[in-house]
Design a protein around this motif. Structure first.
Motif, short mmCIF file in Angstrom:
data_model
loop_
_atom_site.label_atom_id
_atom_site.label_comp_id
_atom_site.label_asym_id
_atom_site.label_seq_id
_atom_site.Cartn_x
_atom_site.Cartn_y
_atom_site.Cartn_z
N PHE A 6 -14.86 47.79 -3.34
CA PHE A 6 -14.24 47.59 -4.64
C PHE A 6 -13.34 46.37 -4.60
N LEU A 7 -13.40 45.56 -5.64
CA LEU A 7 -12.51 44.40 -5.79
C LEU A 7 -11.80 44.51 -7.13
N THR A 8 -10.48 44.29 -7.11
CA THR A 8 -9.73 44.24 -8.36
C THR A 8 -10.17 42.99 -9.13
N TYR A 9 -9.76 42.89 -10.37
CA TYR A 9 -10.11 41.70 -11.15
C TYR A 9 -9.58 40.44 -10.47
N GLU A 10 -8.37 40.52 -9.97
CA GLU A 10 -7.78 39.38 -9.28
C GLU A 10 -8.61 39.00 -8.05
N GLU A 11 -9.04 40.01 -7.29
CA GLU A 11 -9.87 39.76 -6.11
C GLU A 11 -11.24 39.21 -6.48
N GLN A 12 -11.79 39.68 -7.60
CA GLN A 12 -13.07 39.15 -8.06
C GLN A 12 -12.94 37.66 -8.37
N ILE A 13 -11.85 37.29 -9.01
CA ILE A 13 -11.61 35.90 -9.36
C ILE A 13 -11.46 35.04 -8.11
N VAL A 14 -10.70 35.53 -7.15
CA VAL A 14 -10.53 34.81 -5.88
C VAL A 14 -11.88 34.67 -5.19
N PHE A 15 -12.66 35.75 -5.15
CA PHE A 15 -13.99 35.73 -4.53
C PHE A 15 -14.88 34.67 -5.18
N LEU A 16 -14.90 34.66 -6.50
CA LEU A 16 -15.73 33.69 -7.23
C LEU A 16 -15.30 32.26 -6.95
N LYS A 17 -14.01 32.05 -6.89
CA LYS A 17 -13.50 30.69 -6.64
C LYS A 17 -13.74 30.26 -5.19
N GLU A 18 -13.32 31.10 -4.24
CA GLU A 18 -13.32 30.70 -2.84
C GLU A 18 -14.66 30.87 -2.14
N LYS A 19 -15.38 31.92 -2.44
CA LYS A 19 -16.63 32.20 -1.73
C LYS A 19 -17.87 31.69 -2.47
N GLU A 23 -15.75 27.38 -10.68
CA GLU A 23 -14.51 26.87 -11.25
C GLU A 23 -13.97 27.87 -12.25
N ILE A 24 -12.73 28.23 -12.08
CA ILE A 24 -12.07 29.13 -13.02
C ILE A 24 -10.81 28.43 -13.48
N ARG A 25 -10.85 27.94 -14.70
CA ARG A 25 -9.75 27.14 -15.25
C ARG A 25 -8.55 27.99 -15.66
N ASP A 26 -8.86 29.20 -16.16
CA ASP A 26 -7.80 30.08 -16.65
C ASP A 26 -8.05 31.48 -16.10
N ALA A 27 -7.33 31.84 -15.06
CA ALA A 27 -7.55 33.12 -14.38
C ALA A 27 -7.28 34.31 -15.30
N GLU A 28 -6.27 34.21 -16.16
CA GLU A 28 -5.97 35.31 -17.08
C GLU A 28 -7.10 35.52 -18.09
N TYR A 29 -7.65 34.42 -18.58
CA TYR A 29 -8.80 34.49 -19.50
C TYR A 29 -9.99 35.13 -18.78
N ALA A 30 -10.27 34.70 -17.55
CA ALA A 30 -11.38 35.25 -16.78
C ALA A 30 -11.17 36.74 -16.54
N LYS A 31 -9.94 37.13 -16.26
CA LYS A 31 -9.62 38.54 -16.03
C LYS A 31 -9.92 39.36 -17.29
N LYS A 32 -9.53 38.84 -18.46
CA LYS A 32 -9.80 39.55 -19.72
C LYS A 32 -11.30 39.71 -19.96
N ILE A 33 -12.04 38.65 -19.67
CA ILE A 33 -13.50 38.72 -19.88
C ILE A 33 -14.13 39.69 -18.89
N LEU A 34 -13.72 39.66 -17.65
CA LEU A 34 -14.24 40.60 -16.66
C LEU A 34 -13.91 42.04 -17.05
N PHE A 35 -12.72 42.25 -17.59
CA PHE A 35 -12.33 43.58 -18.05
C PHE A 35 -13.22 44.04 -19.21
N LYS A 36 -13.50 43.12 -20.11
CA LYS A 36 -14.28 43.44 -21.31
C LYS A 36 -15.77 43.66 -21.00
N ILE A 37 -16.33 42.83 -20.13
CA ILE A 37 -17.78 42.86 -19.91
C ILE A 37 -18.15 43.49 -18.57
#
Length: 162
Positions: A6-19, A23-37
């Protein structure tokens, strides 16, 4: 098969960026979209168009917003297709019903008479199930107003199947 943790939304964003080099320009926006979809429908569902086949990472310059834009386009296109598929479905149902009634009659017993269907071979099972479903829909507490109206205004009959 490797079990993914399991990865939190924050961890998912870090995974997508680092691994995955997304490119994730706005982490908060990405978190909202990941939460929604959700990660799977969004990222796994649309990553192939943006992946570098050799590295299995995203192509240079691909952003989270690019993936989300493709998701939105696909979702909008699906909505358009669904609208017209439903129109076609309604027209086909209407045409089939008209043709059936013209040939066999429009009473309940006409629809439930298995002699009005091709019951040969493998079709026998399909017709039997279809008639069982149709008979199940014909009840006084039906969700369908037109079925309740029919039941209240005509006699009921039950037939055997194929």
């Amino acid at each position: 098969m490797r079990k993914k943790r399991f990865l939190t939304y924050e961890e998912q964003i870090v995974f997508l960026k680092e691994k995955k080099d997304l490119e994730i320009r706005d982490a908060e926006y990405a978190k909202k979209i990941l939460f929604k979809i959700g990660y799977f429908p969004l990222i796994n569902g649309y990553k192939e168009a943006f992946k570098d086949s050799d590295s299995k990472r995203f192509q240079k310059g691909v952003s989270f917003e690019d993936i989300y834009a493709l998701y939105q386009f696909d979702n909008d296109l699906r909505g358009i297709f669904m609208k017209y598929i439903l129109v076609v479905e309604r027209n086909v149902k209407s045409s089939l019903s008209y043709q059936f009634c013209q040939i066999y009659g429009d009473m309940q017993e006409d629809y439930l008479d298995d002699s009005h269907y091709d019951c040969t071979g493998k079709k026998k099972f399909i017709v039997k199930n279809m008639l069982k479903i149709m008979e199940g829909q014909i009840r006084k507490d039906s969700d369908y107003t037109y079925i309740r109206h029919y039941i209240e205004n005509t006699a009921m009959y039950h037939y055997g199947y194929c």
